[in-house]
Scaffold this active site. Structure first.
Site, PDB file in Angstrom:
ATOM      1  N   ARG A 319       0.855  -1.237  -0.070  1.00  0.00           N
ATOM      2  CA  ARG A 319       0.003   0.137  -0.060  1.00  0.00           C
ATOM      3  C   ARG A 319       0.949   1.169  -0.107  1.00  0.00           C
ATOM      4  O   ARG A 319       0.437   2.120   0.337  1.00  0.00           O
ATOM      5  CB  ARG A 319      -0.825   0.072   1.125  1.00  0.00           C
ATOM      6  N   LYS A 341       2.728  11.744 -11.142  1.00  0.00           N
ATOM      7  CA  LYS A 341       1.927  10.513 -11.826  1.00  0.00           C
ATOM      8  C   LYS A 341       2.690   9.328 -12.049  1.00  0.00           C
ATOM      9  O   LYS A 341       3.878   9.657 -12.765  1.00  0.00           O
ATOM     10  CB  LYS A 341       1.471  11.188 -13.204  1.00  0.00           C
ATOM     11  N   GLU A 383      10.179  19.365 -24.658  1.00  0.00           N
ATOM     12  CA  GLU A 383       9.353  19.674 -23.314  1.00  0.00           C
ATOM     13  C   GLU A 383       9.780  21.101 -22.698  1.00  0.00           C
ATOM     14  O   GLU A 383       9.020  21.877 -22.112  1.00  0.00           O
ATOM     15  CB  GLU A 383       9.591  18.686 -22.304  1.00  0.00           C
ATOM     16  N   LYS A 425       7.435  23.019 -13.581  1.00  0.00           N
ATOM     17  CA  LYS A 425       6.612  21.904 -13.387  1.00  0.00           C
ATOM     18  C   LYS A 425       6.087  21.925 -12.149  1.00  0.00           C
ATOM     19  O   LYS A 425       4.774  21.495 -11.814  1.00  0.00           O
ATOM     20  CB  LYS A 425       7.336  20.655 -13.976  1.00  0.00           C
ATOM     21  N   GLU A 435      -5.037  17.390 -11.863  1.00  0.00           N
ATOM     22  CA  GLU A 435      -5.086  17.897 -13.048  1.00  0.00           C
ATOM     23  C   GLU A 435      -6.696  18.132 -13.401  1.00  0.00           C
ATOM     24  O   GLU A 435      -7.243  17.637 -14.220  1.00  0.00           O
ATOM     25  CB  GLU A 435      -4.719  16.538 -14.425  1.00  0.00           C
ATOM     26  N   ARG A 439      -2.948  22.229 -14.307  1.00  0.00           N
ATOM     27  CA  ARG A 439      -2.089  21.258 -14.994  1.00  0.00           C
ATOM     28  C   ARG A 439      -2.505  20.927 -16.472  1.00  0.00           C
ATOM     29  O   ARG A 439      -1.672  20.536 -17.293  1.00  0.00           O
ATOM     30  CB  ARG A 439      -2.126  19.994 -14.112  1.00  0.00           C
ATOM     31  N   ASN A 443      -0.633  20.065 -21.144  1.00  0.00           N
ATOM     32  CA  ASN A 443      -0.693  19.317 -22.278  1.00  0.00           C
ATOM     33  C   ASN A 443      -0.507  20.131 -23.786  1.00  0.00           C
ATOM     34  O   ASN A 443      -1.026  19.772 -24.676  1.00  0.00           O
ATOM     35  CB  ASN A 443      -2.226  18.755 -22.255  1.00  0.00           C
ATOM     36  N   HIS A 446       0.105  18.575 -26.884  1.00  0.00           N
ATOM     37  CA  HIS A 446      -0.078  17.080 -26.973  1.00  0.00           C
ATOM     38  C   HIS A 446      -1.361  16.560 -27.609  1.00  0.00           C
ATOM     39  O   HIS A 446      -1.246  15.467 -27.848  1.00  0.00           O
ATOM     40  CB  HIS A 446      -0.260  16.773 -25.334  1.00  0.00           C
ATOM     41  N   HIS A 450      -0.341  13.500 -29.181  1.00  0.00           N
ATOM     42  CA  HIS A 450      -0.784  12.183 -28.973  1.00  0.00           C
ATOM     43  C   HIS A 450      -1.264  11.527 -30.373  1.00  0.00           C
ATOM     44  O   HIS A 450      -1.056  10.337 -30.534  1.00  0.00           O
ATOM     45  CB  HIS A 450      -1.538  12.085 -27.882  1.00  0.00           C
ATOM     46  N   HIS A 463       8.317  10.757 -28.216  1.00  0.00           N
ATOM     47  CA  HIS A 463       7.270  11.512 -27.626  1.00  0.00           C
ATOM     48  C   HIS A 463       7.521  13.262 -27.848  1.00  0.00           C
ATOM     49  O   HIS A 463       6.753  14.063 -28.402  1.00  0.00           O
ATOM     50  CB  HIS A 463       7.138  11.548 -26.142  1.00  0.00           C
TER      51      HIS A 463
END
Ligand SMILES: NC(=O)c1ccc[n+]([C@@H]2O[C@H](COP(=O)([O-])OP(=O)(O)OC[C@H]3O[C@@H](n4cnc5c(N)ncnc54)[C@H](O)[C@@H]3O)[C@@H](O)[C@H]2O)c1
Length: 560
Positions: A319, A341, A383, A425, A435, A439, A443, A446, A450, A463
């Site tokens: 946990r 994340k 980035e 960041k 998010e 946040r 993106n 993106h 993506h 990426h």
């Protein structure tokens, strides 16, 4: 956009201790400190009193305005203002843009005591030109009354009558902490041998998920010490991949063992294919065999793939056990290791299984970039350009002017760009851990990015390369929506090209990209949310971008 506190600006009447308190606050936060009066005097080569006497108050105020404007551009700086500076609304406006304005107060008789009777307290004893002459206590009263309405226009007031320097400084720091929601990522600069070390400390949301991001050359060798300072101990599972571990595994192992950690290396195959439940399960098996307990920790040594996988395992094993991120790719240093994340891919989609799980510490050693393959490095710079474009015009300018030095990994340039990006960041996730709002701007680029990655089966573009094309598309959309001047969109394209990044694509059908984009998990309630630019350094989220406009931009991008 919400105001962000990046400086602390201290004002107040003479004798309230602005300069000495500013220095104390700066020391306790590890920030820089500047005193506008000292700066003016230093530049003029004369004391303030002489400037007043020879050139008059008006000239002094002019010099003061210039200096105030200049120092307000700084970040993580405690600024002591001259006592009369805030009377001018132009100065107040300039410093308030990114500064928390604090007024140090004292009763007139306290001020008289400190200035003219040498009584102990926080005040310095220099008598200001406007207070010189006869009937000084009357002058103090009158001048103070005249300025009082300006002193009332501040964010915070500290009454200094019964406090010493340390007490007043502690109150200022407390105010800064209480105004947390407005606060920017806390950045500390510390000496680290001959090399300057940036310590970006991000108080990500509420304690206990508050952690520091250290950025500095050679930090890999100090990992054990830093972890022990945090109270971590016991067994450390070092999760890494087979490209990174041979490069840095031994150094990390030494650094940990020399501080008493028992190190258990777990090396997985490099590549995105390893970021899956099967490898998570093998990692759990290893940890069970090694009898890893709740008080032990996981160190993720590698790029974003390792960070996400190791983070996911740390979040779920027993946990949740402590996680330390040691990112070695540029993408991981400025993005993946910060913000909590963690997760693995599902055969039907990337990052579908995961959690928000904050590390205890992030240790960024840009020295590791020396072994990163060139294409991966270029992809990482995308980035960094993104941060400049959405949030930090100054960073964007630096990227434009220093692309070559950065690509050649010139130490000073790299540490500046990496620390600054990490701080951006940190600041964004601090405001919006899950998010729900802010946040989202991360993106930028993106949606198309993506779409391109998915349409090409994640095989043609790294990426960052896909995001570079996506940012070019997003800037074109911003321009066509009437938000962004054409020249700004072109500038972004030039900067991306200087980092060797693509700004268009060939050999992929526009229809396939659109289909993939519309399947993307970021499509909400049937409409795509677009992060667009209003200017370089200023972003906005829009849902009203017409589909035809998107198709037009994709057609233009598909011409390469
Ligand atoms: N969690 C987040 O917020 C977040 C954010 C962005 C990306 N990501 C994830 O991160 C991953 C992409 O990260 P990445 O680009 O670092 O990919 P990666 O981890 O696959 O690393 C890219 C390649 O570089 C190698 N490498 C890394 N550091 C090296 C070094 N110093 N020397 C030599 N080789 C080195 C790796 O072995 C790998 O082959 C994706 O899985 C993505 O989903 C997560």
């Amino acid at each position: 956009m919400a105001r962000q506190i990046e400086n602390i600006v201290i004002t107040g009447f003479s004798g309230t201790g602005k300069s000495v308190v500013a220095r104390r606050v700066a020391a306790s936060l590890g920030w820089a400190c500047v005193d506008t009066d000292e700066l003016i005097g230093g530049r003029a080569g004369r004391p303030i009193a002489e400037i007043f006497a020879q050139d008059g108050e008006e000239r002094f105020r002019e010099l003061e305005r210039e200096v105030v404007r200049e120092v307000s551009e700084r970040r993580c700086c405690v600024i002591a203002l001259g006592g009369g500076a805030v009377v001018d609304p132009r100065n107040r406006e300039v410093v308030s843009r990114n500064g928390m304005l604090v007024c140090l107060e004292a009763r007139s008789d306290t001020i008289n005591g400190r200035l003219f009777r040498g009584e102990a307290g926080v005040g310095d004893t220099e008598v200001r030109p406007l207070l010189a002459g006869d009937d000084r206590s009357e002058r103090v009263k009158r001048l103070k009354a005249e300025r009082q309405s300006a002193y009332a226009e501040v964010d915070w007031t500290v009454h200094t009558d019964y406090l010493d320097v340390g007490g007043v400084a502690a109150e200022v720091v407390r105010a800064w902490e209480l105004l947390g929601p407005l606060r920017a990522g806390r950045v500390r600069v510390e000496g680290c041998g001959a090399m300057q070390e940036r310590v970006v400390s991000c108080g990500v949301t509420r304690p206990p998920s508050d952690y520091r991001i250290l950025v500095g050359y050679g930090l890999v060798d100090r990992l054990g010490w830093e972890m022990r300072e945090l109270g971590l101990s016991g067994t450390t599972v070092v999760v890494s991949d087979d490209a990174v571990f041979p490069q840095y595994g031994a150094r990390v192992q030494n650094a940990l063992e020399s501080e008493g950690f028992a190190v258990k290396p777990w090396v997985v195959p490099r590549g995105e294919g390893t970021k899956c439940l099967a490898w998570a399960e093998r990692t759990y098996d290893f940890m069970v065999e090694q009898r890893v307990e709740r008080g032990d920790c996981v160190v993720a040594l590698g790029g974003g793939m390792v960070g996400d996988l190791a983070g996911f395992v740390a979040a779920t094993f027993l946990r949740g056990i402590s996680l330390v991120q040691v990112p070695t790719s540029l993408v991981a240093m400025v993005d993946a290791s910060i913000g909590g994340k963690v997760g693995v891919n599902h055969p039907l989609g990337k990052n579908l299984i995961g959690a928000f799980y904050q590390p205890k510490l992030v240790v960024v050693d840009p020295g590791c970039l020396g072994t990163l393959p060139g294409r991966e490095l270029r992809s990482g710079w995308a980035e960094v350009v993104k941060y400049g474009a959405i949030q930090d015009r100054e960073l964007f300018e630096v990227l434009g002017s220093s692309a070559e030095s950065l690509m050649e990994l010139e130490t000073e340039a790299v540490i500046e760009a990496v620390a600054r990006s990490a701080a951006i960041k940190a600041r964004i996730v601090e405001e919006d851990e899950r998010e729900a709002g802010k946040r989202m701007i991360l993106n930028y680029g993106h949606s198309i990015g993506h779409g391109l990655e998915a349409a090409t089966g994640y095989s043609q573009f790294l990426h960052g390369e896909a995001v570079a094309v996506g940012m070019t598309g997003a800037a074109m959309l911003s321009e066509r929506m009437g938000l962004l001047p054409a020249e700004a969109a072109r500038r972004q394209q030039r900067v991306l090209k200087r980092f060797g990044l693509p700004t268009g694509f060939t050999g992929v059908g526009v229809g396939d990209v659109v289909k993939a984009m519309e399947l993307d998990k970021k499509v909400r309630e049937g409409s795509l949310r677009w992060v667009l630019l209003e200017d370089i350094g200023r972003s906005v989220v829009r849902r009203d971008v017409p589909r035809d406009m998107v198709l037009g931009v994709l057609e233009d991008l598909s011409r390469g």
